[in-house]
Design a protein around this motif. Structure first.
Motif, PDB file in Angstrom:
ATOM      1  N   ASN A   1       0.847  -1.191   0.000  1.00 28.77           N
ATOM      2  CA  ASN A   1       0.000   0.000   0.000  1.00 28.77           C
ATOM      3  C   ASN A   1       0.881   1.239   0.000  1.00 28.77           C
ATOM      4  OD1 ASN A   1      -2.588  -1.379   0.314  1.00 28.77           O
ATOM      5  ND2 ASN A   1      -1.828  -1.923   2.338  1.00 28.77           N
TER       6      ASN A   1
ATOM      7  N   GLU B   1       3.555   7.281  -4.505  1.00 30.14           N
ATOM      8  CA  GLU B   1       3.213   6.629  -5.763  1.00 30.14           C
ATOM      9  C   GLU B   1       4.189   5.507  -6.062  1.00 30.14           C
ATOM     10  OE1 GLU B   1       0.854   5.875  -8.637  1.00 30.14           O
ATOM     11  OE2 GLU B   1       0.511   7.912  -7.936  1.00 30.14           O
TER      12      GLU B   1
ATOM     13  N   THR C   1      -5.031   5.891  -1.764  1.00 28.80           N
ATOM     14  CA  THR C   1      -4.025   4.875  -1.467  1.00 28.80           C
ATOM     15  C   THR C   1      -3.916   3.965  -2.684  1.00 28.80           C
ATOM     16  OG1 THR C   1      -4.592   4.926   0.867  1.00 28.80           O
ATOM     17  CG2 THR C   1      -3.374   3.011   0.108  1.00 28.80           C
ATOM     18  N   ARG C   2      -2.701   3.792  -3.175  1.00 29.43           N
ATOM     19  CA  ARG C   2      -2.478   2.908  -4.322  1.00 29.43           C
ATOM     20  C   ARG C   2      -1.991   1.554  -3.801  1.00 29.43           C
ATOM     21  NH1 ARG C   2      -4.115   6.236  -7.783  1.00 29.43           N
ATOM     22  NH2 ARG C   2      -3.242   8.278  -8.136  1.00 29.43           N
TER      23      ARG C   2
ATOM     24  N   SER D   1      -6.358   1.128  -6.607  1.00 26.79           N
ATOM     25  CA  SER D   1      -6.351   2.224  -5.651  1.00 26.79           C
ATOM     26  C   SER D   1      -7.669   2.268  -4.913  1.00 26.79           C
ATOM     27  CB  SER D   1      -6.094   3.558  -6.359  1.00 26.79           C
ATOM     28  OG  SER D   1      -7.136   3.874  -7.251  1.00 26.79           O
TER      29      SER D   1
END
Length: 144
Positions: free
Chosen positions: A49, A81, A123-124, A115
């Motif tokens: 995450n 990222e 949150t990716r 995401s």
């Protein structure tokens, strides 16, 4: 104006535009460059995450980000990222002494990215699966 002159001017403009695009925006492929450190003997899903407030940053080893996966298969980082592009990741089992054993790529299934959003925070996620017992082309492609 003569039709040949117009055609020549159009060709010259197209050529200059193309040349300018190549010089100003050269093709530079990106790559993921992650090192996954996975607890020895772990088998199952892994989720990383990104953009998790208060989570640690990722340490670097050369050009690689180091992702120390927990025994639950999860790692949270405050890095906003993930990298995208050619998957150049390396996978290792790590024992209690910190010694690394490479994991064959046929034992890894890269499942993909996604995401989620809570309020204004995005949150990716990147997901993969690791196996010790089902390694092969099918596992690498489908995770089964």
């Amino acid at each position: 104006m003569n039709r040949n002159v117009i055609t020549a001017l159009f060709g010259l403009v197209a050529m200059l535009w193309t040349l300018g695009f190549i010089v100003i925006h050269p093709y530079s492929p990106s790559s993921t460059n992650d090192i996954y450190l996975i607890p020895e003997g772990y088998e199952g899903d892994i989720r990383v995450n990104y953009n998790v407030q208060g989570a640690p940053i990722l340490l670097k080893e050369g050009k690689y980000d180091v992702i120390p996966v927990g025994i639950d298969g999860i790692f949270n980082t405050s890095k906003p990222e993930m990298e995208y592009g050619l998957v150049t990741d390396l996978y290792f089992y790590v024992n209690a002494a910190g010694e690394r054993t490479p994991i064959d790529k046929l034992c890894v299934c890269v499942k993909g990215n996604g995401s989620s959003e809570i309020g204004s925070t995005v949150t990716r996620h990147t997901d993969l699966a690791i196996t010790r017992t089902k390694c092969g082309e099918d596992f690498m492609a489908w995770g089964k």
